[in-house]
Design an enzyme around this catalytic site. Sequence first.
Site, PDB file in Angstrom:
ATOM      1  CG  HIS A  17      -1.907  -0.997   1.392  1.00  0.00           C
ATOM      2  ND1 HIS A  17      -2.077  -1.748   2.523  1.00  0.00           N
ATOM      3  CD2 HIS A  17      -2.868  -1.426   0.523  1.00  0.00           C
ATOM      4  CE1 HIS A  17      -3.088  -2.592   2.363  1.00  0.00           C
ATOM      5  NE2 HIS A  17      -3.582  -2.423   1.139  1.00  0.00           N
ATOM      6  CE  LYS A  41     -14.018  -7.133   4.144  1.00  0.00           C
ATOM      7  NZ  LYS A  41     -12.866  -6.548   3.441  1.00  0.00           N
ATOM      8  NE  ARG A  90      -2.964  -7.708  -4.172  1.00  0.00           N
ATOM      9  CZ  ARG A  90      -3.734  -8.006  -3.153  1.00  0.00           C
ATOM     10  NH1 ARG A  90      -3.233  -8.060  -1.960  1.00  0.00           N
ATOM     11  NH2 ARG A  90      -5.018  -8.255  -3.317  1.00  0.00           N
ATOM     12  CB  SER A 128      -4.173  -6.406   5.001  1.00  0.00           C
ATOM     13  OG  SER A 128      -3.822  -5.179   4.430  1.00  0.00           O
TER      14      SER A 128
HETATM   15  O1  PNS Z   1      -8.887  -2.878   0.680  1.00  0.00           O
HETATM   16  P1  PNS Z   1     -10.179  -3.390   0.093  1.00  0.00           P
HETATM   17  O2  PNS Z   1     -11.033  -4.024   1.171  1.00  0.00           O
HETATM   18  O3  PNS Z   1      -9.960  -4.298  -1.087  1.00  0.00           O
HETATM   19  O4  PNS Z   1     -10.967  -2.096  -0.450  1.00  0.00           O
HETATM   20  C1  PNS Z   1     -12.228  -2.200  -1.050  1.00  0.00           C
HETATM   21  C2  PNS Z   1     -12.889  -0.813  -1.197  1.00  0.00           C
HETATM   22  C3  PNS Z   1     -12.890  -0.064   0.124  1.00  0.00           C
HETATM   23  C4  PNS Z   1     -12.105  -0.009  -2.201  1.00  0.00           C
HETATM   24  C5  PNS Z   1     -14.329  -1.043  -1.727  1.00  0.00           C
HETATM   25  O5  PNS Z   1     -14.935  -2.037  -0.953  1.00  0.00           O
HETATM   26  C6  PNS Z   1     -15.187   0.211  -1.689  1.00  0.00           C
HETATM   27  O6  PNS Z   1     -14.970   1.144  -2.416  1.00  0.00           O
HETATM   28  N1  PNS Z   1     -16.195   0.214  -0.777  1.00  0.00           N
HETATM   29  C7  PNS Z   1     -17.108   1.304  -0.613  1.00  0.00           C
HETATM   30  C8  PNS Z   1     -18.524   0.913  -1.000  1.00  0.00           C
HETATM   31  C9  PNS Z   1     -18.837   1.284  -2.437  1.00  0.00           C
HETATM   32  O7  PNS Z   1     -18.650   2.402  -2.863  1.00  0.00           O
HETATM   33  N2  PNS Z   1     -19.341   0.298  -3.207  1.00  0.00           N
HETATM   34  C10 PNS Z   1     -19.802   0.486  -4.572  1.00  0.00           C
HETATM   35  C11 PNS Z   1     -18.692   0.647  -5.567  1.00  0.00           C
HETATM   36  S1  PNS Z   1     -18.118  -0.850  -6.182  1.00  0.00           S
END
Ligand code: PNS
Length: 160
Positions: A17, A41, A90, A128
């Site tokens: 990150h 979560k 990745r 993570s």
């Molecule tokens: O580190 P992660 O858990 O892979 O990140 C995922 C994240 C936070 C980028 C994604 O879950 C997100 O944007 N969540 C917010 C909810 C949202 O906007 N959902 C609709 C768009 S797909």
Amino acid sequence: MRICVYPGSFDPITNGHLDIIERASGLFDKLIVGVLINTSKSPLFTAEERIHFIKKSCTHLDNIEVDSFEGLLIDFMKQKNATTIIKGLRAVSDFEYEFQMALMNRKLNPKIETIFMMTNSEYSYLSSSLVKEVARFGGCIKGLIPSVVEKEIFKKYNRR
Ligand code: PNS
């Protein structure tokens, strides 16, 4: 002013990150690291702890803001006047879900662009979740996460 958001769970931030944050910070006037508070979560670290680790790891960069958000990413972006989402890729396995999210975000707000950055090859296997698993069983995670996180992760798992 070009404002970009790097969203994620960051539970906790890894050197993968950090590599994206460092490289992306040079491309935008301001980079906001958006820490998702996901009520469905149960993270290892609280949002406050995750934000603290990110801030501590980015003291050498002067255009970084770190904040948490709940709900939709595009709403957080609007609130922050941000127009670009940056994501790290990745491997090919990341692509499908990231592609779906990028298209959904574009559907929700066509003015928002998602940009993907290839992770540095030395971190391409890093996540993570894997770091947490290794730490939980007392394995060596040196060099995989910022040093500020290392002590705290073992504390959480009551290991030294
Ligand atoms: O580190 P992660 O858990 O892979 O990140 C995922 C994240 C936070 C980028 C994604 O879950 C997100 O944007 N969540 C917010 C909810 C949202 O906007 N959902 C609709 C768009 S797909």
